[in-house]
Design a protein around this motif. Structure first.
Motif, PDB file in Angstrom:
ATOM      1  N   ALA A  86     -92.431  -2.420 -64.086  1.00 39.31           N
ATOM      2  CA  ALA A  86     -91.213  -2.385 -63.270  1.00 39.31           C
ATOM      3  C   ALA A  86     -91.214  -3.547 -62.276  1.00 39.31           C
ATOM      4  O   ALA A  86     -90.164  -4.140 -62.009  1.00 39.31           O
ATOM      5  N   LYS A  87     -92.378  -3.875 -61.740  1.00 39.68           N
ATOM      6  CA  LYS A  87     -92.471  -5.019 -60.819  1.00 39.68           C
ATOM      7  C   LYS A  87     -92.162  -6.318 -61.567  1.00 39.68           C
ATOM      8  O   LYS A  87     -91.424  -7.168 -61.073  1.00 39.68           O
ATOM      9  N   ARG A  88     -92.694  -6.454 -62.764  1.00 41.57           N
ATOM     10  CA  ARG A  88     -92.429  -7.642 -63.574  1.00 41.57           C
ATOM     11  C   ARG A  88     -90.930  -7.742 -63.882  1.00 41.57           C
ATOM     12  O   ARG A  88     -90.349  -8.831 -63.826  1.00 41.57           O
ATOM     13  N   LEU A  89     -90.306  -6.611 -64.172  1.00 42.96           N
ATOM     14  CA  LEU A  89     -88.875  -6.577 -64.434  1.00 42.96           C
ATOM     15  C   LEU A  89     -88.086  -7.076 -63.224  1.00 42.96           C
ATOM     16  O   LEU A  89     -87.202  -7.935 -63.350  1.00 42.96           O
ATOM     17  N   ARG A  90     -88.411  -6.558 -62.058  1.00 44.52           N
ATOM     18  CA  ARG A  90     -87.726  -7.000 -60.841  1.00 44.52           C
ATOM     19  C   ARG A  90     -87.983  -8.484 -60.565  1.00 44.52           C
ATOM     20  O   ARG A  90     -87.087  -9.202 -60.122  1.00 44.52           O
ATOM     21  N   ASP A  91     -89.216  -8.933 -60.833  1.00 41.32           N
ATOM     22  CA  ASP A  91     -89.538 -10.356 -60.624  1.00 41.32           C
ATOM     23  C   ASP A  91     -88.691 -11.258 -61.529  1.00 41.32           C
ATOM     24  O   ASP A  91     -88.194 -12.298 -61.086  1.00 41.32           O
ATOM     25  N   ILE A  92     -88.547 -10.869 -62.788  1.00 46.03           N
ATOM     26  CA  ILE A  92     -87.733 -11.660 -63.725  1.00 46.03           C
ATOM     27  C   ILE A  92     -86.292 -11.703 -63.234  1.00 46.03           C
ATOM     28  O   ILE A  92     -85.661 -12.757 -63.186  1.00 46.03           O
ATOM     29  N   ARG A  93     -85.780 -10.543 -62.869  1.00 49.88           N
ATOM     30  CA  ARG A  93     -84.400 -10.470 -62.372  1.00 49.88           C
ATOM     31  C   ARG A  93     -84.243 -11.313 -61.099  1.00 49.88           C
ATOM     32  O   ARG A  93     -83.294 -12.085 -60.963  1.00 49.88           O
ATOM     33  N   ASP A  94     -85.182 -11.185 -60.162  1.00 54.06           N
ATOM     34  CA  ASP A  94     -85.089 -11.933 -58.900  1.00 54.06           C
ATOM     35  C   ASP A  94     -85.188 -13.442 -59.130  1.00 54.06           C
ATOM     36  O   ASP A  94     -84.465 -14.219 -58.506  1.00 54.06           O
ATOM     37  N   ARG A  95     -86.090 -13.862 -60.018  1.00 53.79           N
ATOM     38  CA  ARG A  95     -86.192 -15.295 -60.338  1.00 53.79           C
ATOM     39  C   ARG A  95     -84.891 -15.796 -60.950  1.00 53.79           C
ATOM     40  O   ARG A  95     -84.400 -16.870 -60.605  1.00 53.79           O
ATOM     41  N   SER A  96     -84.332 -15.007 -61.852  1.00 53.30           N
ATOM     42  CA  SER A  96     -83.080 -15.403 -62.510  1.00 53.30           C
ATOM     43  C   SER A  96     -81.959 -15.541 -61.497  1.00 53.30           C
ATOM     44  O   SER A  96     -81.221 -16.530 -61.495  1.00 53.30           O
ATOM     45  N   ARG A  97     -81.837 -14.562 -60.632  1.00 50.06           N
ATOM     46  CA  ARG A  97     -80.802 -14.617 -59.593  1.00 50.06           C
ATOM     47  C   ARG A  97     -81.044 -15.804 -58.656  1.00 50.06           C
ATOM     48  O   ARG A  97     -80.103 -16.505 -58.270  1.00 50.06           O
ATOM     49  N   GLY A  98     -82.292 -16.013 -58.286  1.00 51.02           N
ATOM     50  CA  GLY A  98     -82.623 -17.127 -57.402  1.00 51.02           C
ATOM     51  C   GLY A  98     -82.297 -18.472 -58.021  1.00 51.02           C
ATOM     52  O   GLY A  98     -81.772 -19.369 -57.352  1.00 51.02           O
ATOM     53  N   GLU A  99     -82.602 -18.626 -59.305  1.00 52.15           N
ATOM     54  CA  GLU A  99     -82.306 -19.886 -59.984  1.00 52.15           C
ATOM     55  C   GLU A  99     -80.801 -20.116 -60.084  1.00 52.15           C
ATOM     56  O   GLU A  99     -80.329 -21.239 -59.914  1.00 52.15           O
ATOM     57  N   LEU A 100     -80.051 -19.048 -60.349  1.00 47.90           N
ATOM     58  CA  LEU A 100     -78.595 -19.190 -60.403  1.00 47.90           C
ATOM     59  C   LEU A 100     -78.027 -19.536 -59.025  1.00 47.90           C
ATOM     60  O   LEU A 100     -77.130 -20.368 -58.903  1.00 47.90           O
ATOM     61  N   ALA A 101     -78.540 -18.884 -57.996  1.00 47.54           N
ATOM     62  CA  ALA A 101     -78.076 -19.175 -56.631  1.00 47.54           C
ATOM     63  C   ALA A 101     -78.398 -20.624 -56.263  1.00 47.54           C
ATOM     64  O   ALA A 101     -77.567 -21.325 -55.664  1.00 47.54           O
ATOM     65  N   GLN A 102     -79.582 -21.094 -56.635  1.00 45.06           N
ATOM     66  CA  GLN A 102     -79.963 -22.475 -56.345  1.00 45.06           C
ATOM     67  C   GLN A 102     -79.055 -23.446 -57.111  1.00 45.06           C
ATOM     68  O   GLN A 102     -78.620 -24.462 -56.554  1.00 45.06           O
ATOM     69  N   LEU A 103     -78.762 -23.129 -58.360  1.00 50.28           N
ATOM     70  CA  LEU A 103     -77.870 -23.988 -59.147  1.00 50.28           C
ATOM     71  C   LEU A 103     -76.480 -24.026 -58.524  1.00 50.28           C
ATOM     72  O   LEU A 103     -75.884 -25.096 -58.399  1.00 50.28           O
ATOM     73  N   ARG A 104     -75.975 -22.870 -58.106  1.00 50.94           N
ATOM     74  CA  ARG A 104     -74.671 -22.833 -57.438  1.00 50.94           C
ATOM     75  C   ARG A 104     -74.682 -23.701 -56.180  1.00 50.94           C
ATOM     76  O   ARG A 104     -73.737 -24.435 -55.904  1.00 50.94           O
ATOM     77  N   GLN A 105     -75.773 -23.626 -55.430  1.00 58.74           N
ATOM     78  CA  GLN A 105     -75.887 -24.422 -54.206  1.00 58.74           C
ATOM     79  C   GLN A 105     -75.905 -25.924 -54.538  1.00 58.74           C
ATOM     80  O   GLN A 105     -75.237 -26.720 -53.888  1.00 58.74           O
ATOM     81  N   GLN A 106     -76.674 -26.299 -55.563  1.00 59.27           N
ATOM     82  CA  GLN A 106     -76.722 -27.708 -55.958  1.00 59.27           C
ATOM     83  C   GLN A 106     -75.347 -28.205 -56.393  1.00 59.27           C
ATOM     84  O   GLN A 106     -74.940 -29.307 -56.041  1.00 59.27           O
ATOM     85  N   LEU A 107     -74.633 -27.377 -57.154  1.00 64.24           N
ATOM     86  CA  LEU A 107     -73.312 -27.781 -57.619  1.00 64.24           C
ATOM     87  C   LEU A 107     -72.312 -27.839 -56.467  1.00 64.24           C
ATOM     88  O   LEU A 107     -71.431 -28.694 -56.457  1.00 64.24           O
ATOM     89  N   THR A 108     -72.467 -26.948 -55.512  1.00 71.13           N
ATOM     90  CA  THR A 108     -71.611 -26.983 -54.328  1.00 71.13           C
ATOM     91  C   THR A 108     -71.839 -28.283 -53.562  1.00 71.13           C
ATOM     92  O   THR A 108     -70.890 -28.907 -53.075  1.00 71.13           O
ATOM     93  N   LEU A 109     -73.090 -28.715 -53.482  1.00 68.98           N
ATOM     94  CA  LEU A 109     -73.389 -29.987 -52.814  1.00 68.98           C
ATOM     95  C   LEU A 109     -72.797 -31.155 -53.589  1.00 68.98           C
ATOM     96  O   LEU A 109     -72.312 -32.120 -52.998  1.00 68.98           O
ATOM     97  N   GLU A 110     -72.840 -31.087 -54.924  1.00 69.48           N
ATOM     98  CA  GLU A 110     -72.237 -32.138 -55.747  1.00 69.48           C
ATOM     99  C   GLU A 110     -70.735 -32.208 -55.473  1.00 69.48           C
ATOM    100  O   GLU A 110     -70.169 -33.278 -55.342  1.00 69.48           O
ATOM    101  N   GLU A 111     -70.111 -31.034 -55.382  1.00 70.67           N
ATOM    102  CA  GLU A 111     -68.677 -30.979 -55.119  1.00 70.67           C
ATOM    103  C   GLU A 111     -68.369 -31.532 -53.728  1.00 70.67           C
ATOM    104  O   GLU A 111     -67.406 -32.266 -53.535  1.00 70.67           O
ATOM    105  N   ALA A 112     -69.214 -31.184 -52.764  1.00 66.52           N
ATOM    106  CA  ALA A 112     -69.007 -31.638 -51.386  1.00 66.52           C
ATOM    107  C   ALA A 112     -69.208 -33.144 -51.246  1.00 66.52           C
ATOM    108  O   ALA A 112     -68.728 -33.744 -50.290  1.00 66.52           O
ATOM    109  N   ALA A 113     -69.911 -33.750 -52.175  1.00 63.48           N
ATOM    110  CA  ALA A 113     -70.157 -35.192 -52.113  1.00 63.48           C
ATOM    111  C   ALA A 113     -68.906 -35.987 -52.496  1.00 63.48           C
ATOM    112  O   ALA A 113     -68.971 -37.200 -52.637  1.00 63.48           O
ATOM    113  N   GLU A 114     -67.787 -35.275 -52.659  1.00 67.07           N
ATOM    114  CA  GLU A 114     -66.504 -35.917 -52.953  1.00 67.07           C
ATOM    115  C   GLU A 114     -66.584 -36.745 -54.233  1.00 67.07           C
ATOM    116  O   GLU A 114     -66.070 -37.851 -54.302  1.00 67.07           O
ATOM    117  N   ARG A 115     -67.188 -36.178 -55.238  1.00 65.25           N
ATOM    118  CA  ARG A 115     -67.297 -36.899 -56.505  1.00 65.25           C
ATOM    119  C   ARG A 115     -66.102 -36.622 -57.413  1.00 65.25           C
ATOM    120  O   ARG A 115     -66.046 -37.111 -58.519  1.00 65.25           O
TER     121      ARG A 115
END
Length: 186
Positions: free
Chosen positions: A124-153
């Motif tokens: 169950a801990k491994r399951l939560r870790d996989i889910r948390d890593r996945s969510r974290g990676e998606l959140a980080q990707l969203r943040q990176q893309l938001t920065l790309e958008e903010a760079a007025e590209r």
């Protein structure tokens, strides 16, 4: 096992063939641009086939979930590169593929594992870790893309960001309250 692997490989190749076919530009690109696109497609296709084969060989839902997470990470990295290169067509196509992997692969696999695994078990801990890593990676990707958008590209990233937010919200485990993706990620 061989039939399953053949089926998965064939399915992955069909999807990739359709995707690569959709990459064909409406106009003739210079040779340098065609070479760059070919290299992107070749490397990504090879990585996705490898992930597909590893996924087919996985017996346990948690192993399948981890492989889906690796596939999503690979697509996320390609998506970020497309944003940096201001390639709107690749950006849209890769975001659709990423959401598909999460919606049809990762989320259902996590739900299956949650149904089969006792909440008190070490798995169950491994399951939560996989889910948390996945969510974290998606959140980080969203943040990176938001920065790309903010760079007025001039990239139209709103649709891509909405797709990622929707995909991230699907990564809830059974019994969890619906929450905003940003507040539930690391």
């Amino acid at each position: 096992m061989k039939a399953k692997r053949w089926g998965v490989t064939t399915g992955v190749m069909l999807v990739l063939s359709a995707w690569v076919g959709a990459q064909a530009p409406g106009r003739v690109l210079p040779a340098a641009d065609r070479a760059r696109l070919f290299q992107h497609h070749r490397v990504l296709a090879g990585m996705l086939v490898d992930h597909g084969l590893d996924l087919a060989a996985s017996r346990h839902p948690l192993d399948r979930a981890e492989e889906c997470q690796r596939t999503a990470r690979t697509l996320g990295q390609a998506l970020h590169r497309a944003a940096q290169e201001q390639d709107t067509s690749r950006l849209n196509q890769l975001s659709e593929l990423l959401v598909l992997v999460i919606r049809e692969g990762l989320a259902p696999t996590l739900h299956e594992a949650a149904r089969l695994i006792s909440p008190q078990s070490p798995e169950a801990k491994r399951l939560r870790d996989i889910r948390d890593r996945s969510r974290g990676e998606l959140a980080q990707l969203r943040q990176q893309l938001t920065l790309e958008e903010a760079a007025e590209r001039g990239l139209p990233l709103q649709t891509v960001l909405e797709r990622l937010t929707s995909a991230e919200s699907q990564l809830r485990l059974l019994g969890e309250e619906a929450s905003t993706p940003a507040s539930s990620s690391r």
